[in-house]
Design a protein around this motif. Sequence first.
Motif, mmCIF file in Angstrom:
data_model
loop_
_atom_site.group_PDB
_atom_site.id
_atom_site.type_symbol
_atom_site.label_atom_id
_atom_site.label_comp_id
_atom_site.label_asym_id
_atom_site.label_seq_id
_atom_site.Cartn_x
_atom_site.Cartn_y
_atom_site.Cartn_z
ATOM 1 N N LEU A 1 0.956 -1.304 -0.090
ATOM 2 C CA LEU A 1 0.032 0.055 -0.069
ATOM 3 C C LEU A 1 1.062 1.101 -0.056
ATOM 4 O O LEU A 1 0.654 2.251 -0.538
ATOM 5 C CB LEU A 1 -0.950 0.128 1.181
ATOM 6 N N GLU A 2 2.029 1.180 0.815
ATOM 7 C CA GLU A 2 2.953 2.443 0.751
ATOM 8 C C GLU A 2 3.472 2.642 -0.465
ATOM 9 O O GLU A 2 3.806 3.820 -1.016
ATOM 10 C CB GLU A 2 4.145 2.295 1.726
ATOM 11 N N ASP A 3 3.858 1.527 -1.271
ATOM 12 C CA ASP A 3 4.067 1.493 -2.606
ATOM 13 C C ASP A 3 3.305 2.315 -3.750
ATOM 14 O O ASP A 3 3.619 3.104 -4.496
ATOM 15 C CB ASP A 3 4.520 0.308 -3.210
ATOM 16 N N PHE A 4 1.993 1.898 -3.544
ATOM 17 C CA PHE A 4 0.880 2.562 -4.240
ATOM 18 C C PHE A 4 0.966 4.164 -3.947
ATOM 19 O O PHE A 4 0.706 4.892 -5.124
ATOM 20 C CB PHE A 4 -0.314 1.871 -3.914
ATOM 21 N N ILE A 5 1.048 4.642 -2.923
ATOM 22 C CA ILE A 5 0.860 5.958 -2.541
ATOM 23 C C ILE A 5 1.964 6.664 -3.268
ATOM 24 O O ILE A 5 1.977 7.830 -3.639
ATOM 25 C CB ILE A 5 0.924 6.111 -0.898
#
Length: 678
Positions: free
Chosen positions: A481-485
Motif C-alpha cells: 500500500l505504501e508503494d501505491f501511495i
Amino acid sequence: MESNVHVHSMTSLKEICRGLPLYPLPENKGQRKGIPHAPVRTPNLTAQEKKLALRNALRYFPPEIQKKLAPEFGEELRLYGHIYMYRFFPDIEMRAYPIAEYPCKTKSAAAIMLMIMNNLDPSVAQFPQELVTYGGNGQVFSNWAQFWLVMHYLSEMTEEQTLVMYSGHPLGLFPSHRDAPRLIITNGMVIPNYSTRDEYEKMFALGVTMYGQMTAGSYCYIGPQGIVHGTVLTVVNAGRRYLKAEDLSGKVFVTSGLGGMSGAQAKAAVIAGCVGIIAEVDEAALLKRYKQGWLMEISNNLDHCIARLRDARKNKIALSLGYHGNVVDLWERLLYELDTTGELLVDLGSDQTSCHNPFSGGYYPVQLGFEEAKQLLSTNPGKYRTLVQESLRRHVAAINKLADKGMFFWDYGNAFLLEAQRAGADVEKRGGNKTEFRYPSYVQHIMGDIFSLGFGPFRWVCTSGDPQDLATTDSIAMSVLEDFIRQGVSTSVKQQYHDNIRWIREAGRHSLVVGSQARILYSDQRGRVSIAVAINRAISEGRIKAPVVLSRDHHDVSGTDSPYRETSNIYDGSAFCADMAVQNFVGDAFRGATWVALHNGGGVGWGEVMNGGFGLVLDGSKEAEKRAKMMLSWDVSNGRKPHSSTHMLKKDSLRMLPMLYTRLERNWSIPLKIYCQE
C-alpha cells in the motif's frame, strides 16, 4: 454404565477424521455447563413434522444405532427446538491447529478443516455446542453428525474431487478436476415464496436447511477482528461525515451488543480514539470481552456509567465501558440527562443487537431481566414478541429526541430500523423509498463511498499458526500500500490506503487475534491482487512457513445483495435483485477459488439478503498466483459496476447506454435525456 458407551481420553485429529464414532458410542453428556448456549427454539412442529425431524436426524446412523439414539434426539427436539446431537460433541480442544497436523491428502482440504475448527473454537464461537459462530443463529453445521462426516470426507479428498454441501448436509465427494473448487457450499436455498422466518424455523428444526450468516456457514470467520476493523472505519468515517472531525477524542459513541460480531465495538471505539459506551444484557458475553481485554471497564450502574462518560468526555480519554443492562435504559437515561441538565452527552449512536432475529433471542425487551426474558421466550413466544416490539418503540423514541438535538444515529445493517418500522416505531423517511428510513444505513452514508472505490474486507489466515508469519504478512501488506501511495493515487484512494496502513499498525498493538492467526484490511482490487501475489511469493521463498488462506467478509463490494444494507444505496430499482451475489459465487468458482459459498440470509436476516463468499489457498505455486490474479479481479470487478458512483458518457457513446445503465448509479440523479442530446 452401558457396555457400548466409551469413556475415552481427548480425541485426536486423526480420530476426528475417521468418521462418526459409533462402535462404541461416545457418552452422552448433554449440554455442557460453563459455556453459553443458544436460546431455545420454538419451531411449532406438528406431531407428523416431529417424526420427520427425527427420521432426518437418524439418517446418518445405521439401524441398530438408530434405536438407541431416537429417544434422546426426540428429547433434544422437545427441550431445545432442534436436534444438535450433543452426544457427538467432539472431545477435542477445538481450535485452528497448524495445517501440517491435519491428516489430509491435499493442502486445500487441510486448510478447510483448519477454518472449520476455527469457526467452532470456543474463544471464537458464540454458542460452540450448538455450532453457532455468531449472530445468535449463524450455523457452521446443523448438527454434530455433519461435522464428523465433513471432516472424514476432507481427510479422504484428492485434487480430483469436490465436496458438495447442502445447508450443512454433506452430499459427498464427487469426481472433479484440479482447477475446480474443492468445496461448494449452499445454505438456505429456499424457494423465494417460502423464505419466511416461520418457515425457516420449521425447516431448520426438520434438518433440511440452515442459516449460515455470512462467514459462519462458509467457514471464513476470523473472530471479531473482522468487525473491529469495519467498525473502526465506520466510526472514523462517521466522524468525518457527521462531525466534520478527523480526531474523535472526547466524542461519545453509544451502541449495544457485545456478543458475537458486536463484541468488536468496544475495541473499535478505543482504536478510533472516542468514548464508547456499549450496553449488553448477557453477563457472560460482557465478561468474555472484558477478560479478552476488549472492554476496559464494566458496570451495571447507570449513575456510574454517566459519571465515567462525563469524565472521559471532558478529559478526552479513549474509553470502552460496558453497561450490563438493556440499551433502552441507557438511551432513556441519556435523554433524562438532556432533559434535566440541557447537556447532550452523546455524539454518535447505533445498534448492534442481532435484530435480524428479534423474536428468538437476538433482541431482549427492556421490560424484563435477561433470565426472565429467556424463560418467556420459550414459554410464551407471542407475549415475548409483543414486549420486543414495545421495547423497539421505546428504543426509537429516545433516539429520535436525542437526534433532534444533534446526535447522529445510523442503522448498522442489523435490521434494527426495519424491525422498528414493523413494530410501529417512528422511523419513516417522508418521501423516501422502501429501503430508506429516518436514519441512513451505514452503507448509504458512511461505507457506500468506500465500496464504490472497490474497497472491502479482504482477509487472510496464516495456516502455520505462527504469529511471526502473520507479522510478515502485515509487513508485506503495508509495503504494497505504501508503494501505491508513492506511485500516486487519487485523494480518496490515498485516504483509504492510509486508514488501512494505520489499522495494521494498531492491530498489531491491540492483540486482535482471536483464534487463527488472521488479519483483515479494506483494500481495492489492485491492492488485493498485489498483496496476494506478494504473500504467495513469500511462501515460495520460505519467508512464510505454510500456506495462507485468503477470504473476505461477504459484506463487500460484490459479495452481497442486501437492500437494507450492502445495496441500500443503489437507486436504479435493482436493490432487491440478487444477480450480483449469484454471479460472484459462480464466477469465483471457475476462476480458481478453493471453495465458494452462496447463502440466503446473513446480518440482516433470513429472506432479506443473498450473499456469496470464497476461500482461496495460496501455497507458493505459480498456479496459486494465477488463480489469485484471475479470481480476485473478478471478485471485486463484479461489484464495481453496481457500486460505481459516477459515469459520464461522450456523445458517441449512446450505444453503450444499455450496458452502463445496469445498476451503474448509486445516486441516480442525471436525467436520462442527457444521453439523447446531440
